[in-house]
Design a protein around this motif. Structure first.
Motif, mmCIF file in Angstrom:
data_model
loop_
_atom_site.group_PDB
_atom_site.id
_atom_site.type_symbol
_atom_site.label_atom_id
_atom_site.label_comp_id
_atom_site.label_asym_id
_atom_site.label_seq_id
_atom_site.Cartn_x
_atom_site.Cartn_y
_atom_site.Cartn_z
ATOM 1 N N GLU A 16 0.826 -1.203 0.000
ATOM 2 C CA GLU A 16 0.000 0.000 0.000
ATOM 3 C C GLU A 16 0.861 1.255 0.000
ATOM 4 O OE1 GLU A 16 -3.454 0.425 -0.075
ATOM 5 O OE2 GLU A 16 -3.185 -1.605 -0.786
ATOM 6 N N ASP A 17 1.957 1.253 0.700
ATOM 7 C CA ASP A 17 2.885 2.366 0.634
ATOM 8 C C ASP A 17 4.270 1.875 1.027
ATOM 9 O OD1 ASP A 17 1.253 3.644 3.560
ATOM 10 O OD2 ASP A 17 2.983 2.313 3.481
ATOM 11 N N MET A 18 5.213 2.778 1.089
ATOM 12 C CA MET A 18 6.591 2.389 1.349
ATOM 13 C C MET A 18 6.834 2.059 2.820
ATOM 14 S SD MET A 18 8.030 2.396 -1.541
ATOM 15 C CE MET A 18 9.760 2.382 -1.133
ATOM 16 N N ARG A 144 -3.584 8.618 -10.472
ATOM 17 C CA ARG A 144 -2.450 8.404 -9.573
ATOM 18 C C ARG A 144 -1.142 8.245 -10.348
ATOM 19 N NH1 ARG A 144 -6.652 5.615 -6.985
ATOM 20 N NH2 ARG A 144 -6.088 3.620 -7.934
ATOM 21 N N ARG A 148 2.176 10.580 -9.930
ATOM 22 C CA ARG A 148 3.519 10.053 -9.670
ATOM 23 C C ARG A 148 4.527 10.631 -10.655
ATOM 24 N NH1 ARG A 148 3.442 3.725 -9.785
ATOM 25 N NH2 ARG A 148 5.600 3.973 -9.110
ATOM 26 N N TYR A 165 17.493 6.353 -6.589
ATOM 27 C CA TYR A 165 16.626 5.505 -5.772
ATOM 28 C C TYR A 165 17.299 4.178 -5.433
ATOM 29 C CZ TYR A 165 12.930 2.385 -4.301
ATOM 30 O OH TYR A 165 12.198 1.473 -3.587
ATOM 31 N N LEU A 173 13.345 -0.685 1.123
ATOM 32 C CA LEU A 173 12.243 -1.510 0.647
ATOM 33 C C LEU A 173 12.546 -2.992 0.838
ATOM 34 C CD1 LEU A 173 9.507 -1.735 -0.797
ATOM 35 C CD2 LEU A 173 10.740 -1.687 -2.976
ATOM 36 N N ARG A 222 1.591 -1.395 -9.922
ATOM 37 C CA ARG A 222 0.801 -0.790 -8.851
ATOM 38 C C ARG A 222 1.361 0.587 -8.495
ATOM 39 N NH1 ARG A 222 1.824 -6.096 -5.350
ATOM 40 N NH2 ARG A 222 3.878 -5.410 -6.060
ATOM 41 N N GLU A 223 0.547 1.358 -7.768
ATOM 42 C CA GLU A 223 0.902 2.745 -7.517
ATOM 43 C C GLU A 223 2.229 2.909 -6.788
ATOM 44 O OE1 GLU A 223 -2.230 1.704 -7.365
ATOM 45 O OE2 GLU A 223 -3.035 2.969 -8.970
ATOM 46 N N ASN A 224 2.625 1.940 -5.959
ATOM 47 C CA ASN A 224 3.835 2.098 -5.165
ATOM 48 C C ASN A 224 4.941 1.113 -5.546
ATOM 49 O OD1 ASN A 224 3.088 4.313 -3.307
ATOM 50 N ND2 ASN A 224 1.468 2.899 -2.736
ATOM 51 N N ASP A 225 4.856 0.531 -6.729
ATOM 52 C CA ASP A 225 5.956 -0.289 -7.229
ATOM 53 C C ASP A 225 6.998 0.645 -7.845
ATOM 54 O OD1 ASP A 225 4.683 -2.651 -6.516
ATOM 55 O OD2 ASP A 225 3.686 -2.854 -8.457
ATOM 56 N N PRO A 226 8.206 0.720 -7.300
ATOM 57 C CA PRO A 226 9.204 1.664 -7.817
ATOM 58 C C PRO A 226 9.660 1.288 -9.223
ATOM 59 C CG PRO A 226 9.779 0.888 -5.609
ATOM 60 C CD PRO A 226 8.689 0.000 -6.106
#
Length: 314
Positions: A16-18, A144, A148, A165, A173, A222-226
């Motif tokens: 869901e988030d980092m 979203r 990003r 990163y 992560l 997904r929204e939080n996959d770097p």
């Protein structure tokens, strides 16, 4: 579209988030909510790719280069107030050219006014757009992704994370995945024959290809996959919570999206494909060794014919 299922928000483990790893459980949705779609005009090629606007009922929107336009396009071929889109009685969507300098076309045919249908391609000067009917979930995902791409610490061309990163964020992560005892996979994406694209079509087109691939990739994870621009034409992304086999399925979906994309709207005759290498991190494996295995898998994809996904052996 979510990489874990054909519908965003499906009941699969996801990050869901980092800071937190959770499990999302899909709840049944009412049929009316599932059926609701929203007319959305989206740029499908060039520097503005993924820029979009929805057309609310009983309203109109202006597309143009002017800052006051509802959908602003920066291309020099676009007039300040180029075209108007509005709903007709009965729900049809009408597009009207506003006496633009370079004209408006639908599916390659110049128009002054006509009805747009889902899937139609709209040319505003030299910018290609498409009418899509998006569900609220799909529209939320698109919103979203665009957010990003506009965030800080991004590569100026592609909008992906920059290479810093790898040094600053990836270790944290990996440690979170270790503590939660969940897998994490790394995927290298290498553009096939990128030098030939630059040589045949120009470096400007090459840049637009990199932008296009980056946006297709961002839509596919997904929204939080770097996702990181690792080198000139090389991208790497990470899927926390996903084993290698599942990550290969995500890579395959993105590979198909790139190969089937309408690259003719970037340059006539242009064809683009990518080679993918996937590696699931082994317990205690150093990050460099893990990423090297994914990189070698991408090399194997190229060596064995390009435009394919190769999963590294554990």
């Amino acid at each position: 579209m979510s990489p874990q299922d054909d519908k965003p928000g499906a009941g699969l483990a996801e990050i869901e988030d980092m800071h937190e790893i959770t499990v999302r459980i899909a709840m049944p949705r009412a049929a009316a909510a599932q059926a609701k779609v929203i007319p959305t005009i989206r740029v499908v090629a060039g520097p503005d790719m993924l820029s979009y606007i929805t057309i609310p009922e009983d309203s109109s929107v202006i597309v143009g280069r002017d800052e006051a336009a509802d959908l602003q396009l920066i291309d020099a071929t676009v007039s300040k107030q180029h075209a108007k889109l509005m709903h007709e009685t009965g729900g049809s969507l009408l597009v009207v050219d506003l006496n633009s300098t370079n004209g408006t076309a639908v599916n390659g045919q110049p128009i002054t006014r006509t009805i747009l249908r889902p899937g139609d391609h709209l040319e505003i000067g030299g910018v290609s757009l498409r009418l899509d009917m998006l569900s609220p979930e799909e529209l939320g995902h698109l919103r979203r992704v665009v957010s990003r791409l506009e965030a800080a610490n991004r590569d100026t061309l592609t909008g992906l994370l920059n290479r810093s990163y790898i040094d600053e964020g990836l270790k944290r992560l990996v440690e979170k995945c270790d503590r939660a005892e969940v897998p994490i996979s790394c995927t290298f994406v290498d553009l096939d024959k990128f030098k030939s694209i630059n040589d045949q079509y120009s470096h400007k087109v090459g840049d637009e290809v990199l932008v296009g691939i980056s946006r297709l990739l961002m839509l596919g994870v997904r929204e939080n996959d770097p996702a990181v621009r690792y080198g000139g034409d090389e991208i790497v992304f990470f899927l926390p919570g996903s084993p290698g086999t599942r990550s290969s399925e995500v890579a395959e979906r993105i590979r198909r999206a790139v190969a089937s994309h309408d690259w003719d709207r970037t340059a006539p005759g242009l064809r683009v494909s990518c080679s993918f290498g996937v590696a699931e991190r082994l317990p205690g494996e150093p990050i460099k060794d893990w990423m090297d295995r994914a990189d070698q898998a991408a090399y194997e994809s190229k060596r064995s014919g390009r435009n394919r996904v190769c999963l590294a052996k554990n």
